[in-house]
Design a protein around this motif. Structure first.
Motif, mmCIF file in Angstrom:
data_model
loop_
_atom_site.group_PDB
_atom_site.id
_atom_site.type_symbol
_atom_site.label_atom_id
_atom_site.label_comp_id
_atom_site.label_asym_id
_atom_site.label_seq_id
_atom_site.Cartn_x
_atom_site.Cartn_y
_atom_site.Cartn_z
ATOM 1 N N ALA A 1 0.842 -1.183 -0.043
ATOM 2 C CA ALA A 1 -0.088 0.209 -0.116
ATOM 3 C C ALA A 1 0.786 1.333 -0.027
ATOM 4 C CB ALA A 1 -0.868 0.153 1.423
ATOM 5 N N MET A 2 2.093 1.325 0.599
ATOM 6 C CA MET A 2 2.960 2.372 0.711
ATOM 7 C C MET A 2 3.522 2.507 -0.525
ATOM 8 S SD MET A 2 4.762 2.290 4.465
ATOM 9 C CE MET A 2 5.376 4.116 4.027
ATOM 10 N N LEU A 3 3.634 1.697 -1.511
ATOM 11 C CA LEU A 3 4.145 2.021 -2.889
ATOM 12 C C LEU A 3 3.176 2.645 -4.041
ATOM 13 C CD1 LEU A 3 6.149 -1.365 -2.965
ATOM 14 C CD2 LEU A 3 7.151 0.977 -2.528
ATOM 15 N N GLU A 4 2.037 2.869 -3.630
ATOM 16 C CA GLU A 4 0.917 3.649 -4.434
ATOM 17 C C GLU A 4 1.198 4.885 -4.380
ATOM 18 O OE1 GLU A 4 -1.340 2.174 -5.934
ATOM 19 O OE2 GLU A 4 -0.686 0.098 -5.391
ATOM 20 N N ARG A 5 0.610 5.639 -5.410
ATOM 21 C CA ARG A 5 0.947 7.027 -5.537
ATOM 22 C C ARG A 5 -0.130 8.177 -4.860
ATOM 23 N NH1 ARG A 5 4.945 8.383 -8.585
ATOM 24 N NH2 ARG A 5 4.276 10.293 -9.277
ATOM 25 N N LEU B 1 -1.042 6.374 3.744
ATOM 26 C CA LEU B 1 -1.428 6.234 5.160
ATOM 27 C C LEU B 1 -1.740 5.161 5.588
ATOM 28 C CD1 LEU B 1 -2.209 7.969 7.616
ATOM 29 C CD2 LEU B 1 -4.294 8.341 6.768
ATOM 30 N N ILE B 2 -2.840 4.457 4.846
ATOM 31 C CA ILE B 2 -3.207 2.969 5.284
ATOM 32 C C ILE B 2 -2.278 2.093 5.388
ATOM 33 C CG2 ILE B 2 -4.621 1.229 4.600
ATOM 34 C CD1 ILE B 2 -6.659 3.211 3.359
ATOM 35 N N GLY B 3 -1.149 2.016 4.315
ATOM 36 C CA GLY B 3 0.131 1.045 4.498
ATOM 37 C C GLY B 3 0.810 1.521 5.762
#
Length: 179
Positions: free
Chosen positions: A21-25, A31-33
């Motif tokens: 999730a942290m690798l998304e733009r 935040l969720i990641g």
């Protein structure tokens, strides 16, 4: 007490989902990641803590029956850090939404220029190197670096030393080292 395999699997899934999730733009997904990573770290500390025991400030208990206070302190610290970074990310998301009505991070001119330079450098390196002959011993895996075999220096190769003068082996420079 053995750590429960279910807790270990849940922790691994939380870490994996948090990193993904942290690798998304999207900042909301970041935040969720981050929240998933924080919960996974807390679960890791819970697993490492071991069996619950008596509080360490009771003097009558055997030290083997006492619980370790360090993982508990680290868990509280991880909770505080997760809360602070989450509050910062929420403020960042809110400001991004105010400015652009979106929470995605878009490329700017500097990002496009860096990507263009990297692509251009890769293409020029591919053009310069080409395909090497397999029997060429003077090249290495490093681009643009020629390697030479290690040579043993004689007394005539060392400046300031005569051929007839004895040379101490400890003072003689080696072939592969910088003198």
């Amino acid at each position: 007490m053995q750590a429960s395999a279910i807790l270990i699997v849940i922790m691994a899934v939380l870490f994996a989902c948090g990193v993904y999730a942290m690798l998304e733009r999207s900042l909301t997904r970041v935040l969720i990641g981050f929240l998933l990573l924080g919960n996974a770290a807390n679960l890791l500390l819970l697993i490492v803590m071991g069996a619950p025991g008596v509080a360490p400030f009771f003097g009558s208990a055997d030290p083997a029956d006492m619980s370790d206070p360090l993982p508990q302190a680290l868990t509280l610290t991880a909770i505080v850090i997760t809360f602070a970074v989450s509050a910062f990310l929420l403020a960042l998301i809110y400001r991004s939404w105010q400015l652009g009505q979106a929470d995605t991070v878009e490329d700017d001119e500097a990002d496009a220029a860096v990507r263009a330079r990297a692509t251009q450098a890769e293409e020029s390196m591919d053009d310069e190197t080409g395909i090497e002959d397999e029997d060429d011993d003077a090249t290495s895996d490093f681009v643009g670096v020629d390697t030479a075999p290690i040579t043993v220096l004689s007394s005539r190769d060392v400046p300031g030393v005569r051929d007839d003068a004895p040379v101490d082996e400890a003072d003689r420079p080696r072939g592969g080292e910088d003198a």
